[in-house]
Design an enzyme around this catalytic site. Structure first.
Site, mmCIF file in Angstrom:
data_model
loop_
_atom_site.group_PDB
_atom_site.id
_atom_site.type_symbol
_atom_site.label_atom_id
_atom_site.label_comp_id
_atom_site.label_asym_id
_atom_site.label_seq_id
_atom_site.Cartn_x
_atom_site.Cartn_y
_atom_site.Cartn_z
ATOM 1 C CG ASP A 101 -1.840 -1.135 1.314
ATOM 2 O OD1 ASP A 101 -2.152 -1.695 0.247
ATOM 3 O OD2 ASP A 101 -2.264 -1.477 2.430
HETATM 4 N N1 URA Z 1 -1.123 -5.876 4.071
HETATM 5 C C1 URA Z 1 -1.636 -4.613 4.046
HETATM 6 O O1 URA Z 1 -2.662 -4.352 4.665
HETATM 7 N N2 URA Z 1 -0.976 -3.679 3.345
HETATM 8 C C2 URA Z 1 0.190 -3.913 2.687
HETATM 9 O O2 URA Z 1 0.761 -3.005 2.094
HETATM 10 C C3 URA Z 1 0.701 -5.221 2.720
HETATM 11 C C4 URA Z 1 0.031 -6.178 3.410
#
Ligand code: URA
Length: 230
Positions: A101
């Protein structure tokens, strides 16, 4: 591509010698002994000769320490992308092997080797990812227990695989996941009534983020790191 042709293209062997190796039972495709040199390979097939994974010369593999605010996409008109951070030739050919993310930091792997990417990211291979997570509320023993057994994620209403959780202090833990669903860590903690306030990926399979890399820096993978993904 046909199996004997592929072996000849990535080794010093002739096609005739490649066929001999197949006959001698020295070639495995994924987990199955190759029976015929005419076998047509798909991009995601992993080919092993005498137990060693074969890979085409010229492929590139990088690890990036992703800073916050950078998105894991090839193009974006508003944000810097993980690809933008790599000052390498033909960077548009690189694929991101497992996205993070925008606010998640840590290890991102990039390659132009589609088979390697597939082995890393396909659910079948169950490659373990390690995250360091900080939460808004204390992480209870009950929450750890539930995460360890698997929790149901909405809206797909599907149980996660069991996660390993190691509590570091009241609001910080290491979590090990063998799948990579959308916003998985955040949604797993939400499912147990907590919220993730920061998330950092420290390892993918046996590849650990190089601690000498500052956020935004990257380096090529060592051959042993590339071979660690089988
Ligand atoms: N899980 C999440 O919630 N975000 C990420 O970036 C990776 C794994």
């Amino acid at each position: 591509m046909r199996l004997d042709k592929y072996i000849a293209s990535v080794t010093d062997l002739s096609r005739k010698q490649a066929r001999q190796c197949i006959r001698e039972g020295r070639v495995v495709v994924d987990a199955t002994l190759a029976a015929a040199h005419q076998l047509q390979l798909c991009p995601e097939n992993a080919v092993f000769l005498d137990g060693t994974p074969l890979r085409s010369p010229g492929f590139r593999y990088f690890m990036l320490h992703k800073p916050p605010g950078v998105i894991c996409a090839t193009h974006d008109s508003h944000h810097t992308t993980a690809i933008d951070l790599l000052q390498v030739e033909q960077r548009e050919k690189l694929q991101i092997a497992g996205r993070l993310d925008i606010d998640t930091t840590g290890l991102v792997l990039l390659t132009d080797d589609g088979q390697w990417n597939h082995r890393l990211t396909s659910p079948r291979h169950q490659c373990v990812k390690e995250y360091l997570v900080t939460t808004s509320e204390a992480i209870s023993a009950t929450a750890i227990d539930r995460l360890s057994q698997g929790v149901t994620l909405l809206p797909e209403n599907r149980l996660t695989r069991p996660a390993r959780v190691e509590l570091l202090d009241s609001r910080r833990a290491r979590i090990f996941l063998s799948e990579g669903r959308y916003h998985q860590v955040k949604r797993m903690f939400a499912a147990v009534g907590n919220a993730v306030t920061s998330l950092h990926r420290s390892a993918v399979g046996n590849i650990r983020l190089d601690e000498t890399l500052q956020p935004g820096e990257y380096r090529p993978l060592e051959p042993a790191e590339v071979d660690a993904i089988q």
